[in-house]
Design a protein around this motif. Structure first.
Motif, PDB file in Angstrom:
ATOM      1  N   LEU A  54       6.999   6.506   7.615  1.00  0.00           N
ATOM      2  CA  LEU A  54       6.198   6.471   8.837  1.00  0.00           C
ATOM      3  C   LEU A  54       7.071   6.273  10.075  1.00  0.00           C
ATOM      4  N   TYR A  55       8.114   5.473   9.951  1.00  0.00           N
ATOM      5  CA  TYR A  55       9.009   5.295  11.100  1.00  0.00           C
ATOM      6  C   TYR A  55       9.707   6.601  11.473  1.00  0.00           C
ATOM      7  N   ILE A  56       9.817   7.531  10.525  1.00  0.00           N
ATOM      8  CA  ILE A  56      10.393   8.844  10.830  1.00  0.00           C
ATOM      9  C   ILE A  56       9.325   9.795  11.361  1.00  0.00           C
ATOM     10  N   ILE A  57       8.199   9.894  10.660  1.00  0.00           N
ATOM     11  CA  ILE A  57       7.116  10.810  11.061  1.00  0.00           C
ATOM     12  C   ILE A  57       6.596  10.484  12.461  1.00  0.00           C
ATOM     13  N   ALA A  58       6.516   9.204  12.785  1.00  0.00           N
ATOM     14  CA  ALA A  58       5.957   8.788  14.075  1.00  0.00           C
ATOM     15  C   ALA A  58       7.037   8.330  15.051  1.00  0.00           C
ATOM     16  N   SER A  59       8.246   8.827  14.878  1.00  0.00           N
ATOM     17  CA  SER A  59       9.326   8.476  15.798  1.00  0.00           C
ATOM     18  C   SER A  59       9.227   9.287  17.085  1.00  0.00           C
ATOM     19  N   ASP A  60       9.894   8.826  18.112  1.00  0.00           N
ATOM     20  CA  ASP A  60       9.940   9.574  19.376  1.00  0.00           C
ATOM     21  C   ASP A  60      10.537  10.961  19.178  1.00  0.00           C
ATOM     22  N   GLU A  61      11.410  11.100  18.188  1.00  0.00           N
ATOM     23  CA  GLU A  61      12.059  12.386  17.913  1.00  0.00           C
ATOM     24  C   GLU A  61      11.040  13.484  17.610  1.00  0.00           C
ATOM     25  N   VAL A 148       5.696  10.610  28.317  1.00  0.00           N
ATOM     26  CA  VAL A 148       5.406   9.500  27.400  1.00  0.00           C
ATOM     27  C   VAL A 148       4.993  10.065  26.052  1.00  0.00           C
ATOM     28  N   VAL A 149       5.643   9.613  24.977  1.00  0.00           N
ATOM     29  CA  VAL A 149       5.345  10.082  23.635  1.00  0.00           C
ATOM     30  C   VAL A 149       4.151   9.321  23.064  1.00  0.00           C
ATOM     31  N   TYR A 150       3.180  10.061  22.585  1.00  0.00           N
ATOM     32  CA  TYR A 150       2.042   9.494  21.855  1.00  0.00           C
ATOM     33  C   TYR A 150       2.366   9.653  20.365  1.00  0.00           C
ATOM     34  N   ASN A 151       2.911   8.587  19.762  1.00  0.00           N
ATOM     35  CA  ASN A 151       3.526   8.687  18.436  1.00  0.00           C
ATOM     36  C   ASN A 151       2.542   8.952  17.309  1.00  0.00           C
ATOM     37  N   GLY A 152       1.303   8.499  17.442  1.00  0.00           N
ATOM     38  CA  GLY A 152       0.311   8.741  16.395  1.00  0.00           C
ATOM     39  C   GLY A 152       0.701   8.148  15.054  1.00  0.00           C
ATOM     40  N   ALA A 153       1.154   6.893  15.063  1.00  0.00           N
ATOM     41  CA  ALA A 153       1.562   6.253  13.811  1.00  0.00           C
ATOM     42  C   ALA A 153       0.378   6.077  12.870  1.00  0.00           C
ATOM     43  N   ASP A 154      -0.739   5.619  13.429  1.00  0.00           N
ATOM     44  CA  ASP A 154      -1.934   5.481  12.595  1.00  0.00           C
ATOM     45  C   ASP A 154      -2.666   6.806  12.495  1.00  0.00           C
ATOM     46  N   ILE A 299     -12.006   2.743  14.902  1.00  0.00           N
ATOM     47  CA  ILE A 299     -11.451   3.056  16.220  1.00  0.00           C
ATOM     48  C   ILE A 299     -10.904   1.760  16.810  1.00  0.00           C
ATOM     49  N   HIS A 300      -9.584   1.653  16.882  1.00  0.00           N
ATOM     50  CA  HIS A 300      -8.970   0.426  17.399  1.00  0.00           C
ATOM     51  C   HIS A 300      -8.451   0.639  18.813  1.00  0.00           C
ATOM     52  N   GLU A 301      -7.909  -0.408  19.380  1.00  0.00           N
ATOM     53  CA  GLU A 301      -7.547  -0.392  20.800  1.00  0.00           C
ATOM     54  C   GLU A 301      -6.383   0.551  21.131  1.00  0.00           C
ATOM     55  N   ASP A 302      -5.611   0.979  20.138  1.00  0.00           N
ATOM     56  CA  ASP A 302      -4.484   1.873  20.397  1.00  0.00           C
ATOM     57  C   ASP A 302      -4.778   3.324  20.020  1.00  0.00           C
ATOM     58  N   TYR A 303      -6.016   3.608  19.698  1.00  0.00           N
ATOM     59  CA  TYR A 303      -6.414   4.967  19.331  1.00  0.00           C
ATOM     60  C   TYR A 303      -6.160   5.932  20.484  1.00  0.00           C
ATOM     61  N   HIS A 304      -5.389   6.994  20.214  1.00  0.00           N
ATOM     62  CA  HIS A 304      -5.045   8.017  21.196  1.00  0.00           C
ATOM     63  C   HIS A 304      -4.363   7.443  22.433  1.00  0.00           C
ATOM     64  N   LYS A 305      -3.558   6.387  22.200  1.00  0.00           N
ATOM     65  CA  LYS A 305      -2.753   5.812  23.274  1.00  0.00           C
ATOM     66  C   LYS A 305      -1.288   5.799  22.847  1.00  0.00           C
ATOM     67  N   PRO A 306      -0.366   5.706  23.805  1.00  0.00           N
ATOM     68  CA  PRO A 306       1.054   5.679  23.441  1.00  0.00           C
ATOM     69  C   PRO A 306       1.446   4.423  22.666  1.00  0.00           C
ATOM     70  N   THR A 307       0.551   3.460  22.590  1.00  0.00           N
ATOM     71  CA  THR A 307       0.816   2.220  21.846  1.00  0.00           C
ATOM     72  C   THR A 307       0.487   2.337  20.350  1.00  0.00           C
ATOM     73  N   ASP A 308       0.071   3.526  19.892  1.00  0.00           N
ATOM     74  CA  ASP A 308      -0.145   3.737  18.452  1.00  0.00           C
ATOM     75  C   ASP A 308       1.218   4.023  17.821  1.00  0.00           C
ATOM     76  N   THR A 309       1.988   2.951  17.596  1.00  0.00           N
ATOM     77  CA  THR A 309       3.378   3.045  17.171  1.00  0.00           C
ATOM     78  C   THR A 309       3.576   2.405  15.790  1.00  0.00           C
ATOM     79  N   PRO A 310       4.679   2.757  15.108  1.00  0.00           N
ATOM     80  CA  PRO A 310       4.881   2.278  13.727  1.00  0.00           C
ATOM     81  C   PRO A 310       4.983   0.770  13.594  1.00  0.00           C
ATOM     82  N   ASP A 311       5.449   0.082  14.627  1.00  0.00           N
ATOM     83  CA  ASP A 311       5.597  -1.370  14.540  1.00  0.00           C
ATOM     84  C   ASP A 311       4.256  -2.097  14.518  1.00  0.00           C
ATOM     85  N   ARG A 312       3.174  -1.410  14.862  1.00  0.00           N
ATOM     86  CA  ARG A 312       1.852  -2.040  14.896  1.00  0.00           C
ATOM     87  C   ARG A 312       1.036  -1.798  13.628  1.00  0.00           C
TER      88      ARG A 312
END
Length: 347
Positions: A54-61, A148-154, A299-312
């Motif tokens: 997930l840290y790779i799939i949802a990375s800024d890269e 701004v990258v919207y990582n879409g970790a979740d 639906i959580h608070e980071d849904y479709h936001k740039p804060t949907d990141t792997p660390d969360r």
């Protein structure tokens, strides 16, 4: 998800009676959840592997993996490299892991999307190869906006890595002599965020006949919790008895025999105002009368936001939910008879 929008192996005897696992013995091999074939595969699904991927799939890269972009294609290349490392190939009829979804197929109110690809990995069944279980997740997200990258970790990195881990587990079982009796398609679809395009394309251009498709287990956002369920060990399950009452029973028994999560059916209603039954890729199977179950965290608070990141991501909970889907798929793939369609789709 489209915007509209360890191990507690108990009650095995009950599982075998209610789900048909009592007959899951072939050639002297026990396919039940108390068998070594199942347990080794189940335990091969780890927090560490889910987190690494997930840290790779949802990375800024990956630049937010918007449909048809360089970042999404790079994520797809990584996923395929992992499938190759597992020893999981693609459907022979397709000739590669890619199913091209043409730009002209994906017409939105803002014009056509770029050409993109569904990614398909496949394990052929040992006894009933013509019958198919689909385990799906979309691997696109909403890209980069104003730098701004919207990582879409979740959404839906979590589902993407869950499907990959489940595939690796089934392949390890196969190598140990416990390959699934029915075939399994690990389907990563594109274009979900813009209108369920990838799954729509697959349903209209199926690599395997839809009439031979036993069920679709769709995973879209299983790495977080919502405000209503904060801190709880739960998962929303949607649509599991809409077309087959057996599917819901199988999933519930699989849950009892593993982590005993809270199965929340709040959204399990086509008439629910959030209309979640219609909002992810399972629906393009359901509308063709293929039984489905949709696994979701809310639906959580980071849904479709740039804060949907792997660390969360809550990785232990992601792990449990992934193992639940694997256990459900194991039963569907290995039970003597395919589940029956005894319900009616609501369009």
């Amino acid at each position: 998800m489209k915007n509209l929008k360890y191990l507690g192996l108990v009650a095995v005897a009950a599982f075998m009676q209610s789900c048909g696992t009592s007959s899951n013995v072939a050639g002297g091999k026990n396919y039940a959840v108390n068998g070594d074939g199942f347990k080794k595969a189940y335990n091969s699904i780890t927090v560490e592997d889910l987190k690494k991927n997930l840290y790779i799939i949802a990375s800024d890269e990956m630049e937010g993996r918007d449909t048809g972009t360089k970042g999404q294609k790079k994520a797809g290349e990584y996923m395929i490299s992992q499938y190759k490392s597992y020893g999981v190939s693609f459907p022979k009829a397709l000739g590669s892991y890619y199913q091209t979804v043409p730009s002209e197929f994906m017409k939105t109110r803002n014009g056509q999307l770029p050409e993109s690809e569904n990614i398909l990995a496949y394990i052929e069944g040992s006894e009933k190869p013509d019958e198919l279980i689909v385990i799906s997740a979309h691997y696109d997200h909403i890209g980069t906006k104003n730098g701004v990258v919207y990582n879409g970790a979740d959404d839906d990195g979590s589902g993407t890595v869950a499907v990959m881990e489940i595939a690796e587990a089934f392949q390890k079982a196969k190598k140990a002599g416990y390959g699934p009796k029915r075939s399994i398609l690990f389907l990563h679809v594109t274009g979900e965020e813009h209108g369920l395009w990838g799954s729509d394309y697959y349903s209209k251009n199926p690599v395997f006949p839809l009439e031979n498709t036993v069920a679709d287990l769709n995973i879209d956002m299983i790495g977080r919790d919502d405000a209503e369920n904060r801190g709880k060990q739960y998962v929303y399950v949607i649509g599991s008895e809409m077309l087959s009452t057996e599917l819901k029973k199988i999933n519930e028994q699989a849950n009892k025999d593993t982590h005993n999560l809270i199965l929340n059916y709040k959204y399990d209603d086509p008439n629910d105002p959030d209309r979640l039954y219609y909002r992810s890729d399972h629906y393009n199977f359901a509308k063709h009368n293929v039984p489905i179950a949709f696994f979701f965290d809310g639906i959580h608070e980071d849904y479709h936001k740039p804060t949907d990141t792997p660390d969360r991501i809550d990785y232990p909970l992601l792990h449990k939910r992934t193992q639940l889907v694997f256990t459900t798929a194991w039963e569907l793939a290995n039970r003597p008879e395919r589940i029956k369609v005894d319900g009616k789709n609501t369009r």
